[in-house]
Motif scaffolding. Structure first.
Motif, PDB file in Angstrom:
ATOM      1  N   MET B  91      42.286  41.577  36.798  1.00 24.39           N
ATOM      2  CA  MET B  91      42.047  42.227  38.079  1.00 24.39           C
ATOM      3  C   MET B  91      43.320  42.184  38.904  1.00 24.39           C
ATOM      4  SD  MET B  91      38.324  40.718  38.598  1.00 24.39           S
ATOM      5  CE  MET B  91      37.255  40.714  37.168  1.00 24.39           C
ATOM      6  N   PRO B  92      43.361  42.990  39.977  1.00 22.48           N
ATOM      7  CA  PRO B  92      44.570  42.999  40.805  1.00 22.48           C
ATOM      8  C   PRO B  92      44.892  41.594  41.319  1.00 22.48           C
ATOM      9  CG  PRO B  92      43.130  44.812  41.393  1.00 22.48           C
ATOM     10  CD  PRO B  92      42.367  43.960  40.434  1.00 22.48           C
ATOM     11  N   ASP B  93      46.129  41.153  41.053  1.00 24.44           N
ATOM     12  CA  ASP B  93      46.554  39.795  41.384  1.00 24.44           C
ATOM     13  C   ASP B  93      46.489  39.486  42.872  1.00 24.44           C
ATOM     14  OD1 ASP B  93      47.050  39.044  38.816  1.00 24.44           O
ATOM     15  OD2 ASP B  93      49.174  39.609  38.860  1.00 24.44           O
ATOM     16  N   THR B  94      46.702  40.506  43.703  1.00 19.20           N
ATOM     17  CA  THR B  94      46.852  40.230  45.130  1.00 19.20           C
ATOM     18  C   THR B  94      45.531  40.290  45.893  1.00 19.20           C
ATOM     19  OG1 THR B  94      47.452  42.553  45.413  1.00 19.20           O
ATOM     20  CG2 THR B  94      49.256  40.977  45.299  1.00 19.20           C
ATOM     21  N   LEU B  95      44.435  40.608  45.208  1.00 13.94           N
ATOM     22  CA  LEU B  95      43.147  40.603  45.912  1.00 13.94           C
ATOM     23  C   LEU B  95      42.518  39.222  45.854  1.00 13.94           C
ATOM     24  CD1 LEU B  95      41.459  44.030  45.081  1.00 13.94           C
ATOM     25  CD2 LEU B  95      42.583  43.299  47.179  1.00 13.94           C
ATOM     26  N   LYS B  96      41.788  38.890  46.922  1.00 13.89           N
ATOM     27  CA  LYS B  96      41.116  37.595  46.968  1.00 13.89           C
ATOM     28  C   LYS B  96      39.789  37.685  46.220  1.00 13.89           C
ATOM     29  CE  LYS B  96      43.157  36.352  51.356  1.00 13.89           C
ATOM     30  NZ  LYS B  96      42.943  36.244  52.805  1.00 13.89           N
ATOM     31  N   GLU B  99      37.041  39.324  48.042  1.00 14.04           N
ATOM     32  CA  GLU B  99      37.130  40.785  48.102  1.00 14.04           C
ATOM     33  C   GLU B  99      36.653  41.428  46.809  1.00 14.04           C
ATOM     34  OE1 GLU B  99      40.909  40.577  51.191  1.00 14.04           O
ATOM     35  OE2 GLU B  99      41.258  40.758  49.053  1.00 14.04           O
ATOM     36  N   LEU B 100      37.058  40.851  45.692  1.00  9.73           N
ATOM     37  CA  LEU B 100      36.620  41.386  44.399  1.00  9.73           C
ATOM     38  C   LEU B 100      35.102  41.332  44.283  1.00  9.73           C
ATOM     39  CD1 LEU B 100      39.337  39.698  42.172  1.00  9.73           C
ATOM     40  CD2 LEU B 100      39.060  42.150  42.531  1.00  9.73           C
ATOM     41  N   ARG B 130      43.770  34.094  45.943  1.00 12.71           N
ATOM     42  CA  ARG B 130      44.100  35.357  45.294  1.00 12.71           C
ATOM     43  C   ARG B 130      43.894  35.240  43.788  1.00 12.71           C
ATOM     44  NH1 ARG B 130      49.413  37.874  48.244  1.00 12.71           N
ATOM     45  NH2 ARG B 130      48.590  37.784  50.359  1.00 12.71           N
ATOM     46  N   TYR B 131      43.411  36.326  43.205  1.00 11.59           N
ATOM     47  CA  TYR B 131      43.066  36.314  41.784  1.00 11.59           C
ATOM     48  C   TYR B 131      44.261  35.887  40.917  1.00 11.59           C
ATOM     49  CZ  TYR B 131      41.231  37.855  37.286  1.00 11.59           C
ATOM     50  OH  TYR B 131      40.811  37.901  35.980  1.00 11.59           O
TER      51      TYR B 131
END
Lengths: 257, 299
Positions: B91-96, B99-100, B130-131
């Motif tokens: 998953m996008p690294d910068t999303l928490k 949020e995911l 963050r992911y």
């Protein structure tokens, strides 16, 4: 605590699209390798070449010309990099596959990236407008500002299509390099850094091949600078590029999904 | 007939899929019934991932039929009843994590409470991270949380415990058991046979795109007559290996391990030849041996 407050929301497709777009924007805003060059380079270049080292002779108004063309240079980036790199990464790392398997509304993926690109474009427009009206000493009628705003916001579309196409074909690690190899030469050859009139004749002749040239002409027209060709032709050319690259992207995505 | 249809969550009917001239799936029939945990086993390239891809609408079958809750897997209404954890989903690294989770919950009409979901998956303390900053095991737990957040009637778990430590694996197993107990069906693909043994109501074995065995864990194990004998003995493995009933034998320190179809004969012979033999153990073959045997027969 927060989690309890947001529990059991009513199911709505609109909420789904909104969250998707918000997170796409946050995701890129938090990635320094994307956000810093995208948001910083256009105003930095504008400051250097339109304010500090502006050539104030003749009828060439660097402040206004470069407001239009660095604006175009700026809004190309969220389309090319925002779509290109993120689609390539999503594809490569399996996030796109998972999203296709999940019950995500089918349009949400692209719509969210488009919203992200337009939001970045609006931010770049605002920052450049602020610089131009303050340190750049630019004054323009309101209609010119409005025209420029719409040209730049909708001008991201063909570059989103090109980015999508690149992202569908190339790996996430190669995408930034490939996009830079397209982005920077195309910007130069389209007269975004310096007027085409001072570049060699051959550069001027092949300029209509580049989408950035057509958007540049529309932006210059919006702020009352001299342009070549009819606005309608530029719009048609940009629409054509958009359709062409969307079709190529679709083919590549079906093949590589 | 009507009853069977109602209780079937996902179905492959003579489903086939070719890549070039290789048949990834060669006309297989497979049902995932409501409330059961079906483990899909098979060596690499057996067609497990293809079967999952077909059922999720990620690829199209070239032959036969694919149904998800009686509909095409492309129908959003069918997929809203499904949760998914795929083998690789970076998953996008910068999303928490928060949020995911919010985003994935928004796809479902009646999602699980976010805090509850985080608790079940063991990610309550990771929500604001963050992911990209999470360890591999933590990322797998987040993926599991996203898979269960829609209260799925059918959960796809594709190699869910790869990269998890023993404790996290046990936690995921017990969360999965709880979901099945609450009425969800699960389609599990796994490399770990002990995982299937621990969780599955039913096992389906794929080899070279064909379904070669199907049944309960006990039925599959019973298909193999092999038993395993362990003992401490001074006998040479070469000597034992020469006995006709012995399939294989090896020595591990002072222990000898023998696989045979006829344990009684071998034990009698062992005791006869070595009066000092001790710590004798006889075990029925586990799923692992059965699996090797079944896929070898199919080859």
């Amino acid at each position: 605590m927060n989690a309890i407050a947001i529990s059991a929301p009513r199911f709505s497709i609109a909420r789904c699209y909104a969250l998707e777009a918000k997170h796409e924007f946050l995701r890129l805003l938090r990635a320094p390798s994307f956000a810093v060059p995208t948001l910083l380079f256009p105003p930095m270049f504008y400051f250097l070449f339109a304010v500090l080292f502006a050539n104030r002779g003749g009828d060439f108004n660097a402040g206004i010309y470069l407001l239009a063309t660095y604006g175009v240079f700026g809004v190309m980036a969220p389309g090319l990099f925002g779509f290109g790199v993120s689609v390539a990464l999503d594809r490569e790392r399996g996030w796109l596959t998972l999203k296709r398997a999940l019950p995500m509304p089918p349009g949400a993926y692209l719509a969210s990236k488009l919203a992200m690109a337009m939001l970045f474009a609006a931010t770049i427009f605002a920052v450049l407008a602020l610089m131009a009206t303050t340190v750049g000493g630019v004054t323009l009628p309101t209609t010119a500002w409005v025209r420029l705003f719409f040209v730049e916001i909708f001008g991201v579309l063909p570059f989103c299509a090109i980015g999508l196409c690149i992202g569908a074909m190339i790996s996430g690690s190669a995408a930034p390099a490939v996009i830079n190899l397209i982005y920077l030469p195309m910007s130069f050859l389209s007269g975004l850094w310096m007027p085409l009139t001072i570049l060699p004749g051959v550069v001027r002749e092949i300029a209509p091949l580049w989408p950035a040239f057509h958007l540049g002409q529309l932006a210059l027209g919006a702020v009352g600078q001299p342009t070549s060709g009819m606005a309608l032709v530029h719009v048609a050319a940009l629409a054509g590029f958009t359709v062409l690259f969307l079709a190529l992207a679709r083919r590549a995505l079906i093949r590589n999904a | 007939m009507i009853d069977a249809k109602n209780t079937c969550c996902a179905r492959l009917l003579a489903a086939g899929k070719r890549y070039g001239n290789i048949a990834a799936l060669d006309g297989i029939d497979l049902d995932v019934r409501a409330g059961e945990l079906l483990a899909l086993l098979g060596p690499n390239g057996a067609g497990k991932s293809t079967a999952v891809s077909l059922l999720l609408g990620l690829t199209e079958a070239d032959a036969g039929e694919v149904q998800l809750f009686g509909q095409s897997p492309h129908a959003l209404a069918a997929r809203r009843r499904v949760g998914v954890m795929l083998q690789s989903a970076g998953m996008p690294d910068t999303l928490k994590v928060r949020e995911l989770l919010a985003q994935t919950r928004s796809y479902y009409p009646d999602p699980l409470d976010a805090a509850e979901c985080a608790r079940i998956a063991g990610i309550a303390d990771l929500l604001d991270r963050r992911y990209g900053k999470l360890s591999g095991g933590q990322q797998r737990r987040v993926q599991f949380a996203l898979a269960i957040c829609g209260k799925p009637e059918l959960l796809f778990l594709d190699e869910p415990t790869t990269g998890l430590d023993v404790e996290a694996r046990q936690a995921l197993w017990s969360a999965t058991r709880a979901l099945v107990a609450a009425g969800s069906a699960v389609l599990l693909t796994t490399h770990y046979l002990e995982e299937a043994e621990a969780l599955a109501d039913r096992v389906a074995v794929l080899a070279r795109g064909k379904l070669v065995a199907e049944g309960s864990v006990r039925q599959i194990r019973a298909r193999v007559a092999q038993r395993r004998i362990r003992c401490v003995s001074a006998l040479k493995p070469e000597t034992i290996g020469a006995w006709p009933e012995v399939r294989s034998v090896w020595r591990d320190g002072d222990r000898i391990e023998i696989v045979t179809d006829s344990a009684e004969m071998v034990v009698r012979q062992l005791l006869f030849e070595d009066s000092a033999l001790c710590e004798l153990e006889v075990q029925r073959a586990g799923l692992a041996e059965a699996f090797v045997e079944i896929t070898r027969e199919a080859a």
